[in-house]
Design a protein around this motif. Structure first.
Motif, PDB file in Angstrom:
ATOM      1  N   THR A  73     -46.225   5.388  34.825  1.00 15.67           N
ATOM      2  CA  THR A  73     -47.330   4.679  35.747  1.00 15.67           C
ATOM      3  C   THR A  73     -47.992   3.692  35.569  1.00 15.67           C
ATOM      4  OG1 THR A  73     -47.356   7.023  37.320  1.00 15.67           O
ATOM      5  CG2 THR A  73     -48.772   4.931  37.143  1.00 15.67           C
ATOM      6  N   VAL A  74     -48.386   3.418  34.167  1.00 12.03           N
ATOM      7  CA  VAL A  74     -48.905   2.942  32.899  1.00 12.03           C
ATOM      8  C   VAL A  74     -47.813   2.252  31.981  1.00 12.03           C
ATOM      9  CG1 VAL A  74     -50.237   1.862  31.450  1.00 12.03           C
ATOM     10  CG2 VAL A  74     -51.321   3.085  33.284  1.00 12.03           C
ATOM     11  N   GLU A  78     -46.852  -1.773  28.926  1.00 12.72           N
ATOM     12  CA  GLU A  78     -48.112  -2.609  29.421  1.00 12.72           C
ATOM     13  C   GLU A  78     -48.806  -1.865  28.548  1.00 12.72           C
ATOM     14  OE1 GLU A  78     -50.879  -3.908  31.541  1.00 12.72           O
ATOM     15  OE2 GLU A  78     -49.458  -5.101  31.031  1.00 12.72           O
ATOM     16  N   GLU A 103     -48.862  10.517  35.687  1.00 15.44           N
ATOM     17  CA  GLU A 103     -48.836   9.336  34.211  1.00 15.44           C
ATOM     18  C   GLU A 103     -47.582   9.677  34.602  1.00 15.44           C
ATOM     19  OE1 GLU A 103     -50.862  10.011  30.826  1.00 15.44           O
ATOM     20  OE2 GLU A 103     -52.853  10.174  31.780  1.00 15.44           O
ATOM     21  N   ASP A 119     -47.934  -4.916  35.153  1.00 16.56           N
ATOM     22  CA  ASP A 119     -49.214  -4.629  35.425  1.00 16.56           C
ATOM     23  C   ASP A 119     -49.282  -4.993  37.047  1.00 16.56           C
ATOM     24  OD1 ASP A 119     -50.927  -6.925  35.750  1.00 16.56           O
ATOM     25  OD2 ASP A 119     -50.835  -7.295  33.945  1.00 16.56           O
ATOM     26  N   TYR A 132     -52.047   2.949  44.257  1.00 15.39           N
ATOM     27  CA  TYR A 132     -51.418   2.389  42.718  1.00 15.39           C
ATOM     28  C   TYR A 132     -52.504   1.692  41.354  1.00 15.39           C
ATOM     29  CZ  TYR A 132     -48.222   0.362  39.304  1.00 15.39           C
ATOM     30  OH  TYR A 132     -47.578  -0.220  38.076  1.00 15.39           O
ATOM     31  N   GLU A 135     -54.665   4.726  40.181  1.00 16.24           N
ATOM     32  CA  GLU A 135     -54.069   4.961  39.982  1.00 16.24           C
ATOM     33  C   GLU A 135     -53.649   4.840  38.710  1.00 16.24           C
ATOM     34  OE1 GLU A 135     -50.712   6.170  41.430  1.00 16.24           O
ATOM     35  OE2 GLU A 135     -51.184   7.631  42.666  1.00 16.24           O
ATOM     36  N   THR A 136     -54.119   3.171  37.995  1.00 16.62           N
ATOM     37  CA  THR A 136     -53.299   2.543  36.832  1.00 16.62           C
ATOM     38  C   THR A 136     -55.099   2.563  36.368  1.00 16.62           C
ATOM     39  OG1 THR A 136     -52.826   0.090  37.743  1.00 16.62           O
ATOM     40  CG2 THR A 136     -51.007   1.990  37.501  1.00 16.62           C
ATOM     41  N   GLU A 137     -55.805   2.143  37.697  1.00 23.89           N
ATOM     42  CA  GLU A 137     -56.494   1.609  36.678  1.00 23.89           C
ATOM     43  C   GLU A 137     -56.973   3.248  36.116  1.00 23.89           C
ATOM     44  OE1 GLU A 137     -60.896   0.078  37.919  1.00 23.89           O
ATOM     45  OE2 GLU A 137     -60.408   1.417  39.118  1.00 23.89           O
ATOM     46  N   LYS A 140     -55.991   3.981  32.815  1.00 26.08           N
ATOM     47  CA  LYS A 140     -55.839   3.132  31.755  1.00 26.08           C
ATOM     48  C   LYS A 140     -57.417   3.310  30.939  1.00 26.08           C
ATOM     49  CE  LYS A 140     -53.792  -1.829  31.337  1.00 26.08           C
ATOM     50  NZ  LYS A 140     -54.285  -2.424  31.664  1.00 26.08           N
TER      51      LYS A 140
END
Length: 190
Positions: A73-74, A78, A103, A119, A132, A135-137, A140
């Motif tokens: 996902t990340v 990135e 993940e 990103d 999305y 989730e990425t935040e 991270k």
């Protein structure tokens, strides 16, 4: 002023050194995310050959396991750019093979190629872009990664608030590799 040592360029092999280990991770993700009982090549449950998966980025369902990629996902690249370059080899491997919910996920190969290592400022899914972004935040933040200023602005626009991530330049914006520019070279970040 902040100085950061960057000892290497991104190399996927530093995150996923073993094809065999990635094969096991892929099989675990496919088995755990199939919407119906997965089909295995052998009774030992070593290779998933069938099941049903819905791409979370497009909503398209498939039973063709060969058409799927396992997406970080990340993306690994990135993560490297956002602070993972400083991680130990063990932490890079843990991130690459993490089975924490959300993940890793099966998605269409074409979507994974389009998403690449971008990103949220460069790529968003057609389906549920706000989900999305959340989730990425969250991923991270869990791993102690940063957002570059452009990415932080996109989080703010999508989520309607400032990002919870520390904001700093992407490694590419400050990159002076020791291998390329001599031992002891540091990079200056703004």
């Amino acid at each position: 002023m902040e100085y950061t040592d960057v000892k290497e360029h991104y190399d996927r092999k530093r995150w996923i050194p073993s094809g065999r280990e990635w094969f096991k991770t892929r099989q675990t993700v496919l088995e755990g995310s199939s919407e119906k009982m997965p089909i295995f090549l052998t009774p030992a449950r070593r290779k998933v050959t069938g099941g049903s998966w819905t791409d979370p980025y497009t909503g398209i369902n498939t039973s063709d396991v060969g058409s799927l990629h396992i997406d970080h996902t990340v993306a690994l690249r990135e993560a490297f750019s956002s602070g993972g370059y400083a991680w130990s080899p063990e932490k890079k491997k843990r991130f690459a093979h993490s089975l924490r919910k959300g993940e890793l996920r099966p998605i269409g190969a074409d979507v994974n190629i389009e998403k690449s290592w971008h990103d949220v400022s460069k790529w968003l899914p057609k389906k549920d872009p706000i989900k999305y972004a959340r989730e990425t935040e969250k991923i991270k933040q869990r791993w102690g990664l940063t957002a570059d200023p452009k990415e932080a602005k996109w989080y703010e626009n999508l989520l309607g608030r400032k990002t919870k991530l520390k904001v700093g330049p992407a490694v590419e914006e400050t990159f002076y590799c020791q291998r390329c520019h001599g031992k002891g070279t540091t990079l200056l970040t703004k």
